[in-house]
Design an enzyme around this catalytic site. Structure first.
Site, PDB file in Angstrom:
ATOM      1  N   SER A 368       0.319   3.047 -11.585  1.00 42.10           N
ATOM      2  CA  SER A 368       0.747   3.166 -10.211  1.00 42.10           C
ATOM      3  C   SER A 368       1.497   4.483 -10.128  1.00 42.10           C
ATOM      4  CB  SER A 368       1.662   2.012  -9.843  1.00 42.10           C
ATOM      5  OG  SER A 368       2.240   2.264  -8.593  1.00 42.10           O
ATOM      6  N   ARG A 369       0.925   5.452  -9.401  1.00 35.36           N
ATOM      7  CA  ARG A 369       1.494   6.790  -9.467  1.00 35.36           C
ATOM      8  C   ARG A 369       2.709   6.979  -8.582  1.00 35.36           C
ATOM      9  NH1 ARG A 369      -4.029   8.136  -8.904  1.00 35.36           N
ATOM     10  NH2 ARG A 369      -4.931   8.002 -10.975  1.00 35.36           N
ATOM     11  N   VAL A 370       2.904   6.142  -7.582  1.00 35.17           N
ATOM     12  CA  VAL A 370       4.065   6.362  -6.717  1.00 35.17           C
ATOM     13  C   VAL A 370       4.994   5.160  -6.622  1.00 35.17           C
ATOM     14  CG1 VAL A 370       2.892   8.079  -5.301  1.00 35.17           C
ATOM     15  CG2 VAL A 370       2.813   5.698  -4.625  1.00 35.17           C
TER      16      VAL A 370
END
Ligand code: ATP
Ligand code: MG
Length: 506
Positions: A368-370
């Site tokens: 999950s990049r953010v």
């Protein structure tokens, strides 16, 4: 010399004359004649002024969409059965692009992509119409993701956290629990003030009915709605479904400034429907026979997920698109496309699912990049190294299968990994509030499970939460309220864990 008034009168007459001469042509521009119809596509002479994507009216109330515009004809896809229409029939353009009615009355309902009810609850009172295809809000109107969207699923909230306004892909083979995961996420929103929209694309009617039933039985229809175009509908309706859902989501997000969760189940079938439409319209096929603009199709849709700035009301739209893979192949065309568009993916795997690890999240390949920015601090504190621990454990486990005697350190690491894996298993329909998740993960990562027999880990962890609820409710309350794990709170939790273990005798 003529007065100004007289000259104006002269102009008026000139304009009136022009209008009279042009009127028949304007009519030709707005009315056309079908010269061929079949496979859900009509070819029409006339309609010179038609816009791409404009709604066309066919006899009997059937609607179509203008797609390929050429010099003297228009190709339109039909949004329904072509039974009632034939060559020579008249078609009118409407000057309107696709739109869908939207409003609070839709909550609790099941509708098709045109806004018609599919349940038996009668007509809906809606005042607003939302366009299906709009340009996504620009950067100025946005702000970074900062608030968590709690799925209620430990494996996700702890390791792959999702924030409100994020786009997180759920990807995996058939029957790996993709739908189960998003349905549980909807169930978990019961006290989170989030409106949920489940868009079912190309599924069997019975599967959609099953989801609707679960949502209804568990009280989730109070804050959710379902947009469905099932497998038996014409391809254009399937293609429209996610845009219809998105337009309704935008109503709640932009007009009512609410937090919205939208699920597209699934975009593989959406791409297939678009491919079918494009082939019928004789557009040139590209890679894997998809039309060249299939990337644009999904990027444009997913760009509409947003966290609006405070000046714009602060609403959000979180999107969870689902993609079905074949034999875990992430490098096929549609999966790679959507992976590159989203802010991360949750990869569900058949081998884990069959080994009883459910939800079958592949920890190594899921990211999950953010969302990390949105995770509550207490969770970040306890789950900090969980992902790394588990990924290392899986490597070690595969490697040590063949080793006969292991050194104590490796053995300890394996035992820890096994227990944490057990701890993250979660049955369907049991989303968990975040404070309970924190307490459970805390119990595992601080080593309190080390002495519990492996097959009892789940039971022990459940009892631990029950123990807290009954004996130390103030600790859970503090995690929930303060969202932090102060040193003092950690000490109290450790003390509680010691008391619990003493009472249980291990
Ligand atoms: P499809 O590709 O057919 O859409 P899917 O990936 O959406 O499948 P689901 O339908 O959600 O998968 O789940 C498949 C089966 O696994 C269902 O019978 C469901 O009840 C079961 N299942 C899913 N998640 C869990 C879980 N966490 N625990 C136990 N069973 C589960
Ligand atoms: Mg499914």
């Amino acid at each position: 010399m003529t007065s100004i008034a007289e000259r104006l009168r002269g102009l008026d007459a000139l304009v009136a004359d022009q209008v009279a001469r042009l009127a028949p042509q304007m009519d030709r521009a707005r009315v056309g004649t079908i010269f061929e119809v079949g496979d859900g596509v009509a070819r029409i002479y006339g309609l010179e002024d038609a816009m791409a994507g404009e709604i066309l009216e066919f006899p009997g109330g059937l609607m179509g969409l203008a797609f390929n515009l050429t010099e003297d004809s228009v190709e339109a896809v039909l949004l329904g059965s072509e039974k009632g229409i034939q060559e020579g029939d008249e078609v009118r353009s409407t000057g309107r692009l696709l739109e869908i009615p939207a409003g609070p009355a839709m909550i609790g309902r099941v509708i098709d992509p045109l806004g018609n009810p599919l349940d038996d609850k009668g007509a809906m009172q809606t005042q607003v119409r939302m366009p299906l295809d709009v340009v996504a809000p620009g950067v100025i109107k946005r702000q970074p993701v900062k608030q968590p969207l709690q799925t209620g699923i430990r494996a996700i909230d702890a390791m792959i956290p999702i924030g409100r306004g994020q786009r997180e892909l759920i990807i995996g083979d058939r029957q790996t629990g993709k739908t189960a995961l998003v349905v549980d996420t909807i169930l978990n929103q019961h006290d989170q003030n989030v409106i949920c929209i489940y868009v079912a694309i190309g599924q069997k009617r019975s599967s959609v009915a099953q989801v609707v039933k679960v949502l209804g039985d568990r009280g989730a229809l109070k804050y959710s709605l379902v947009v469905a175009a099932s497998a038996s509908e014409p391809a254009p309706l399937l293609w429209m479904a996610p845009y219809a859902g998105c337009a309704i989501a935008e109503y709640f997000c932009h007009r009512e400034k609410r937090d919205v969760l939208i699920i597209y189940d699934d975009l593989s079938k959406h791409a297939t429907a678009y491919r079918e439409m494009s082939l019928l319209l004789r557009r040139p096929p590209g890679r894997e026979a998809y039309p060249g603009d299939v990337f644009y199709l999904h990027s444009r849709l997913l760009e509409r997920a947003v966290k609006m700035s405070d000046a714009e009301g602060g609403g959000s739209m979180t999107a969870l698109p689902i993609i079905e893979t074949k034999a875990d192949d992430l490098s096929a065309y549609i999966p790679t496309n959507v992976i590159s568009i989203t802010d991360g993916q949750i990869f569900l795997k058949t081998n884990l699912f069959n080994a009883g690890i459910r939800p079958a999240v592949d920890v190594g390949l899921s990211v999950s990049r953010v969302g990390g920015a949105a995770q509550i601090r207490a969770m970040r504190a306890v789950a900090g190294t969980l992902k790394l621990d588990l990924a290392q454990y899986r490597d070690l486990a595969a490697f040590s299968q063949f080793a006969s005697d292991l050194d104590p350190q490796t053995r300890a690491q394996l035992e820890r990994g096994q227990r944490l894996t057990e701890l993250l298993k979660q049955p369907q329909y049991s989303p968990q509030p975040v404070e309970q998740q924190v307490a459970m993960v805390f119990f595992g990562v601080r080593g309190h499970l080390q002495k519990a027999p492996l097959d009892k880990v789940m039971d022990v962890a459940q009892e631990w939460v029950r123990f807290l609820e009954l004996e130390r409710p103030q600790l859970l309350e503090e995690i929930k309220e303060k969202k932090q794990l102060s040193e003092e709170l950690a000490n109290q939790l450790n003390q509680a864990a010691a008391d619990f273990k003493a009472a249980k005798g291990f």
